[in-house]
Design a protein around this motif. Structure first.
Motif, PDB file in Angstrom:
ATOM      1  N   ASN A  12      -3.640  -0.685  -7.929  1.00  0.00           N
ATOM      2  CA  ASN A  12      -3.552   0.216  -9.082  1.00  0.00           C
ATOM      3  C   ASN A  12      -4.930   0.559  -9.637  1.00  0.00           C
ATOM      4  O   ASN A  12      -5.121   1.601 -10.262  1.00  0.00           O
ATOM      5  CB  ASN A  12      -2.689  -0.400 -10.180  1.00  0.00           C
ATOM      6  CG  ASN A  12      -1.220  -0.410  -9.833  1.00  0.00           C
ATOM      7  OD1 ASN A  12      -0.763   0.362  -8.988  1.00  0.00           O
ATOM      8  ND2 ASN A  12      -0.455  -1.284 -10.466  1.00  0.00           N
ATOM      9  N   GLU A  13      -5.890  -0.339  -9.417  1.00  0.00           N
ATOM     10  CA  GLU A  13      -7.265  -0.114  -9.870  1.00  0.00           C
ATOM     11  C   GLU A  13      -8.130   0.501  -8.777  1.00  0.00           C
ATOM     12  O   GLU A  13      -9.347   0.559  -8.908  1.00  0.00           O
ATOM     13  CB  GLU A  13      -7.894  -1.440 -10.330  1.00  0.00           C
ATOM     14  CG  GLU A  13      -7.221  -2.070 -11.538  1.00  0.00           C
ATOM     15  CD  GLU A  13      -7.405  -1.240 -12.797  1.00  0.00           C
ATOM     16  OE1 GLU A  13      -8.432  -0.527 -12.893  1.00  0.00           O
ATOM     17  OE2 GLU A  13      -6.529  -1.304 -13.682  1.00  0.00           O
TER      18      GLU A  13
ATOM     19  N   ARG B  61      -0.975  -5.817  -6.226  1.00  0.00           N
ATOM     20  CA  ARG B  61      -0.516  -4.598  -6.923  1.00  0.00           C
ATOM     21  C   ARG B  61      -1.539  -4.160  -7.958  1.00  0.00           C
ATOM     22  O   ARG B  61      -1.837  -2.966  -8.099  1.00  0.00           O
ATOM     23  CB  ARG B  61       0.825  -4.857  -7.598  1.00  0.00           C
ATOM     24  CG  ARG B  61       2.011  -4.928  -6.660  1.00  0.00           C
ATOM     25  CD  ARG B  61       3.313  -4.873  -7.450  1.00  0.00           C
ATOM     26  NE  ARG B  61       4.469  -5.071  -6.597  1.00  0.00           N
ATOM     27  CZ  ARG B  61       5.028  -6.247  -6.366  1.00  0.00           C
ATOM     28  NH1 ARG B  61       4.513  -7.343  -6.915  1.00  0.00           N
ATOM     29  NH2 ARG B  61       6.077  -6.359  -5.586  1.00  0.00           N
ATOM     30  N   ARG B  62      -2.077  -5.113  -8.705  1.00  0.00           N
ATOM     31  CA  ARG B  62      -3.067  -4.767  -9.723  1.00  0.00           C
ATOM     32  C   ARG B  62      -4.328  -4.187  -9.094  1.00  0.00           C
ATOM     33  O   ARG B  62      -4.896  -3.216  -9.590  1.00  0.00           O
ATOM     34  CB  ARG B  62      -3.419  -5.997 -10.557  1.00  0.00           C
ATOM     35  CG  ARG B  62      -2.288  -6.511 -11.428  1.00  0.00           C
ATOM     36  CD  ARG B  62      -2.806  -7.420 -12.522  1.00  0.00           C
ATOM     37  NE  ARG B  62      -3.718  -6.722 -13.418  1.00  0.00           N
ATOM     38  CZ  ARG B  62      -4.388  -7.315 -14.402  1.00  0.00           C
ATOM     39  NH1 ARG B  62      -4.255  -8.624 -14.592  1.00  0.00           N
ATOM     40  NH2 ARG B  62      -5.191  -6.618 -15.188  1.00  0.00           N
TER      41      ARG B  62
ATOM     42  N   ARG C  50       0.337   7.215  -3.430  1.00  0.00           N
ATOM     43  CA  ARG C  50       0.255   6.876  -4.851  1.00  0.00           C
ATOM     44  C   ARG C  50      -1.159   6.538  -5.309  1.00  0.00           C
ATOM     45  O   ARG C  50      -1.384   6.342  -6.499  1.00  0.00           O
ATOM     46  CB  ARG C  50       1.168   5.679  -5.164  1.00  0.00           C
ATOM     47  CG  ARG C  50       2.636   5.931  -4.874  1.00  0.00           C
ATOM     48  CD  ARG C  50       3.470   4.719  -5.267  1.00  0.00           C
ATOM     49  NE  ARG C  50       4.834   4.842  -4.783  1.00  0.00           N
ATOM     50  CZ  ARG C  50       5.761   3.895  -4.932  1.00  0.00           C
ATOM     51  NH1 ARG C  50       5.443   2.766  -5.559  1.00  0.00           N
ATOM     52  NH2 ARG C  50       6.974   4.063  -4.452  1.00  0.00           N
ATOM     53  N   HIS C  51      -2.099   6.427  -4.394  1.00  0.00           N
ATOM     54  CA  HIS C  51      -3.459   6.027  -4.749  1.00  0.00           C
ATOM     55  C   HIS C  51      -4.432   7.119  -4.302  1.00  0.00           C
ATOM     56  O   HIS C  51      -4.260   7.726  -3.253  1.00  0.00           O
ATOM     57  CB  HIS C  51      -3.822   4.701  -4.077  1.00  0.00           C
ATOM     58  CG  HIS C  51      -2.838   3.611  -4.359  1.00  0.00           C
ATOM     59  ND1 HIS C  51      -2.622   3.097  -5.612  1.00  0.00           N
ATOM     60  CD2 HIS C  51      -1.991   2.941  -3.546  1.00  0.00           C
ATOM     61  CE1 HIS C  51      -1.691   2.161  -5.563  1.00  0.00           C
ATOM     62  NE2 HIS C  51      -1.294   2.051  -4.314  1.00  0.00           N
TER      63      HIS C  51
ATOM     64  N   GLU D 113       0.846  -1.198   0.000  1.00  0.00           N
ATOM     65  CA  GLU D 113       0.000   0.000   0.000  1.00  0.00           C
ATOM     66  C   GLU D 113       0.882   1.250   0.000  1.00  0.00           C
ATOM     67  O   GLU D 113       1.827   1.347   0.768  1.00  0.00           O
ATOM     68  CB  GLU D 113      -0.896   0.030   1.246  1.00  0.00           C
ATOM     69  CG  GLU D 113      -1.979  -1.009   1.266  1.00  0.00           C
ATOM     70  CD  GLU D 113      -2.885  -0.845   2.476  1.00  0.00           C
ATOM     71  OE1 GLU D 113      -4.033  -1.277   2.401  1.00  0.00           O
ATOM     72  OE2 GLU D 113      -2.430  -0.287   3.498  1.00  0.00           O
TER      73      GLU D 113
END
Length: 208
Positions: free
Chosen positions: A146-147, A142-143, A77-78, A73
């Motif tokens: 990222n979504e 990770r995917r 970045r999110h 996490e």
């Protein structure tokens, strides 16, 4: 063996503690290097911080793997407010919290093709043995991040702890979570579940 409610409380306590530890860059890096590896292949610094948190609850591999996933996490970045999201989830009844299937549905529902591909990925995932599953989860996590579909790591910890003896039950619940999740416009809200968690059936958690 801890009663189901006690184990679920432990899963929340553990994931919160790991998230706090990850504020220290060196510890985050040590946990992230585990990448789903067996416990004896993980960084010694990871053992020093995780062993006290997992003591008495068995399933060491599940704890070490989930700690490594939490280390992935990156709040900076999110666009998700991860702290607020985790707080909201911890306030929900356990059976309404999102499992891994729900997270996949949140992440990959843009088109029918995306949903079909995600369904195939999930069906393959639930047939994996423990070793393959643990090594697959970092890439999948990770995917999802990222979504903007952050997994509920406390629920995942409990599911992984039950995997050896209740894989079919957990896998079925992941499939239900995926197929019963509608297309969403707000990925930050967990979707209610309609099936009981396998810890309610008193799974046998492996000794530490």
């Amino acid at each position: 063996m801890a009663p189901p409610d006690t184990y679920r409380t432990h899963c929340d306590t553990f994931t919160t503690a790991v998230r706090d530890l990850c504020r220290t860059p060196g510890i985050r890096a040590a946990l992230e290097r585990g990448h789903g590896r067996p416990v004896d292949e993980c960084d010694r610094r990871a053992h020093g911080v995780l062993a006290p948190l997992a003591r008495g609850f068995g399933a060491r591999r599940a704890h070490w793997t989930v700690a490594g996933l939490i280390a992935l996490e990156r709040p900076d970045r999110h666009h998700l407010d991860l702290a607020a999201l985790h707080t909201r989830r911890s306030d929900l009844p356990w059976h309404r919290r999102p499992n891994l299937g729900t997270s996949l549905a949140h992440a990959f529902t843009a088109t029918p093709r995306d949903r079909d591909n995600a369904a195939r990925r999930l069906r393959a995932l639930i047939h994996l043995g423990p070793e393959q599953l643990h090594r697959t989860l970092p890439g999948l996590t990770r995917r999802l991040l990222n979504e903007a579909a952050a997994p509920d790591f406390a629920v995942l910890l409990s599911d992984l702890a039950a995997w050896d003896t209740h894989r079919r039950t957990v896998g079925t619940r992941w499939l239900d979570g995926f197929h019963l999740t509608p297309d969403l416009t707000d990925d930050t809200e967990p979707t209610p579940q309609t099936v009981d968690h396998p810890t309610a059936a008193t799974p046998q958690h492996p000794p530490p």
